[in-house]
Design a protein around this motif. Structure first.
Motif, PDB file in Angstrom:
ATOM      1  N   ASP A  86       0.840  -1.197   0.000  1.00  0.00           N
ATOM      2  CA  ASP A  86       0.000   0.000   0.000  1.00  0.00           C
ATOM      3  C   ASP A  86       0.874   1.246   0.000  1.00  0.00           C
ATOM      4  O   ASP A  86       1.696   1.439   0.886  1.00  0.00           O
ATOM      5  CB  ASP A  86      -0.898  -0.019   1.232  1.00  0.00           C
ATOM      6  CG  ASP A  86      -1.924   1.099   1.253  1.00  0.00           C
ATOM      7  OD1 ASP A  86      -1.842   2.024   0.423  1.00  0.00           O
ATOM      8  OD2 ASP A  86      -2.820   1.041   2.115  1.00  0.00           O
ATOM      9  N   THR A 108      -0.290   4.325   0.240  1.00  0.00           N
ATOM     10  CA  THR A 108      -0.932   5.424   0.957  1.00  0.00           C
ATOM     11  C   THR A 108       0.003   5.933   2.044  1.00  0.00           C
ATOM     12  O   THR A 108       0.513   5.149   2.839  1.00  0.00           O
ATOM     13  CB  THR A 108      -2.257   4.961   1.593  1.00  0.00           C
ATOM     14  OG1 THR A 108      -3.098   4.411   0.590  1.00  0.00           O
ATOM     15  CG2 THR A 108      -2.958   6.105   2.293  1.00  0.00           C
ATOM     16  N   GLU A 123     -11.440   7.157   8.602  1.00  0.00           N
ATOM     17  CA  GLU A 123     -10.951   6.232   7.581  1.00  0.00           C
ATOM     18  C   GLU A 123     -10.254   5.047   8.243  1.00  0.00           C
ATOM     19  O   GLU A 123      -9.294   5.213   8.988  1.00  0.00           O
ATOM     20  CB  GLU A 123      -9.989   6.931   6.631  1.00  0.00           C
ATOM     21  CG  GLU A 123      -9.485   6.022   5.525  1.00  0.00           C
ATOM     22  CD  GLU A 123      -8.476   6.694   4.617  1.00  0.00           C
ATOM     23  OE1 GLU A 123      -8.130   6.063   3.601  1.00  0.00           O
ATOM     24  OE2 GLU A 123      -8.031   7.825   4.906  1.00  0.00           O
ATOM     25  N   LYS A 138      -7.839   1.965   8.496  1.00  0.00           N
ATOM     26  CA  LYS A 138      -6.545   1.645   7.890  1.00  0.00           C
ATOM     27  C   LYS A 138      -5.927   0.430   8.568  1.00  0.00           C
ATOM     28  O   LYS A 138      -6.094   0.211   9.764  1.00  0.00           O
ATOM     29  CB  LYS A 138      -5.561   2.822   8.038  1.00  0.00           C
ATOM     30  CG  LYS A 138      -5.959   4.103   7.325  1.00  0.00           C
ATOM     31  CD  LYS A 138      -6.231   3.954   5.854  1.00  0.00           C
ATOM     32  CE  LYS A 138      -5.015   3.575   5.050  1.00  0.00           C
ATOM     33  NZ  LYS A 138      -5.317   3.403   3.615  1.00  0.00           N
ATOM     34  N   GLU A 162     -11.070   1.607   2.141  1.00  0.00           N
ATOM     35  CA  GLU A 162     -10.728   1.199   0.775  1.00  0.00           C
ATOM     36  C   GLU A 162     -10.081  -0.156   0.869  1.00  0.00           C
ATOM     37  O   GLU A 162      -9.233  -0.408   1.732  1.00  0.00           O
ATOM     38  CB  GLU A 162      -9.776   2.221   0.148  1.00  0.00           C
ATOM     39  CG  GLU A 162      -9.503   1.992  -1.333  1.00  0.00           C
ATOM     40  CD  GLU A 162      -8.372   1.009  -1.610  1.00  0.00           C
ATOM     41  OE1 GLU A 162      -8.388   0.372  -2.669  1.00  0.00           O
ATOM     42  OE2 GLU A 162      -7.475   0.861  -0.762  1.00  0.00           O
ATOM     43  N   GLY A 204      -9.379   8.789  -1.895  1.00  0.00           N
ATOM     44  CA  GLY A 204      -8.001   8.533  -1.521  1.00  0.00           C
ATOM     45  C   GLY A 204      -7.076   8.139  -2.658  1.00  0.00           C
ATOM     46  O   GLY A 204      -7.390   8.287  -3.836  1.00  0.00           O
ATOM     47  N   TYR A 205      -5.944   7.633  -2.280  1.00  0.00           N
ATOM     48  CA  TYR A 205      -4.830   7.334  -3.180  1.00  0.00           C
ATOM     49  C   TYR A 205      -5.234   6.407  -4.330  1.00  0.00           C
ATOM     50  O   TYR A 205      -4.825   6.600  -5.468  1.00  0.00           O
ATOM     51  CB  TYR A 205      -3.685   6.711  -2.373  1.00  0.00           C
ATOM     52  CG  TYR A 205      -2.426   6.461  -3.174  1.00  0.00           C
ATOM     53  CD1 TYR A 205      -1.475   7.465  -3.318  1.00  0.00           C
ATOM     54  CD2 TYR A 205      -2.200   5.234  -3.787  1.00  0.00           C
ATOM     55  CE1 TYR A 205      -0.317   7.248  -4.058  1.00  0.00           C
ATOM     56  CE2 TYR A 205      -1.044   5.012  -4.525  1.00  0.00           C
ATOM     57  CZ  TYR A 205      -0.110   6.020  -4.653  1.00  0.00           C
ATOM     58  OH  TYR A 205       1.022   5.804  -5.378  1.00  0.00           O
ATOM     59  N   TYR A 206      -6.021   5.379  -4.038  1.00  0.00           N
ATOM     60  CA  TYR A 206      -6.356   4.360  -5.047  1.00  0.00           C
ATOM     61  C   TYR A 206      -7.696   4.597  -5.738  1.00  0.00           C
ATOM     62  O   TYR A 206      -8.201   3.712  -6.429  1.00  0.00           O
ATOM     63  CB  TYR A 206      -6.338   2.974  -4.399  1.00  0.00           C
ATOM     64  CG  TYR A 206      -4.952   2.533  -4.017  1.00  0.00           C
ATOM     65  CD1 TYR A 206      -4.075   2.035  -4.971  1.00  0.00           C
ATOM     66  CD2 TYR A 206      -4.507   2.629  -2.704  1.00  0.00           C
ATOM     67  CE1 TYR A 206      -2.788   1.644  -4.633  1.00  0.00           C
ATOM     68  CE2 TYR A 206      -3.222   2.242  -2.355  1.00  0.00           C
ATOM     69  CZ  TYR A 206      -2.372   1.744  -3.321  1.00  0.00           C
ATOM     70  OH  TYR A 206      -1.102   1.363  -2.989  1.00  0.00           O
ATOM     71  N   SER A 258      -9.896  -1.157  -7.045  1.00  0.00           N
ATOM     72  CA  SER A 258     -10.172  -0.543  -5.753  1.00  0.00           C
ATOM     73  C   SER A 258     -11.675  -0.569  -5.473  1.00  0.00           C
ATOM     74  O   SER A 258     -12.490  -0.357  -6.378  1.00  0.00           O
ATOM     75  CB  SER A 258      -9.680   0.908  -5.757  1.00  0.00           C
ATOM     76  OG  SER A 258     -10.123   1.592  -4.614  1.00  0.00           O
TER      77      SER A 258
END
Length: 160
Positions: free
Chosen positions: A33, A35, A81, A83, A119, A143-145, A151
């Motif tokens: 990942d 992120t 979020e 994680k 995510e 987000g990033y993806y 995703s």
């Protein structure tokens, strides 16, 4: 199981993060990942990072949440979020992920967050099954993806 808060850069958190990154690489072939996460992301009251320890005080599961607000990348004001949800292989199938998820939701709710978001990806069907069976529904990608085809983003209102 003893679930307790730790710093994201605690040695046990680093160890488990290395394990989850290796698993992400196995599943996606992308090095893990990407992120960006900072230890400060998981400091109260803007987040928390939890580790579950077994009866021998070995770290066996982890997860955290960090505050997010409207950022132009799909988050909404009041988001928490999720994680680094992870259970080591030899401890899977015992309900640890569900216990960790519940603890994180309760903590975020107590911190005043209104929605938990996460995510994951298509190569993690067991994660998708956990989240959908826990009341999460597909949401706008964030987000990033968010631009990646494999995703998947989910959200759950935290309520009172």
């Amino acid at each position: 199981m003893n679930i307790r808060p730790v710093a994201f850069d605690h040695p046990d958190a680093v160890k488990l993060n290395d394990e989850v990154q290796a698993e992400y690489h196995e599943r996606y072939g992308d090095g893990g990942d990407a992120t960006v996460l900072e230890p400060s992301d998981f400091q109260r009251p803007r987040g928390v990072y939890l580790i579950a320890y077994d009866e021998l005080d070995r770290p066996v599961a982890t997860g955290g949440w960090r505050s997010q607000d409207d950022d132009g990348e799909g988050h909404e004001d009041g988001d928490a979020e999720l994680k680094r949800m992870f259970v080591i292989r030899e401890m899977r199938g015992r309900g640890l992920a569900r216990r960790m998820l519940t603890a994180l939701e309760e903590d975020a709710r107590e911190a005043g967050r209104v929605r938990m978001v996460l995510e994951t990806g298509t190569e993690q069907p067991e994660a998708i099954a956990l989240y959908t069976s826990s009341g999460y529904a597909p949401c706008t990608k964030f987000g990033y993806y968010r631009e990646y085809e494999n995703s998947r983003c989910y959200a759950k209102p935290l309520g009172a």
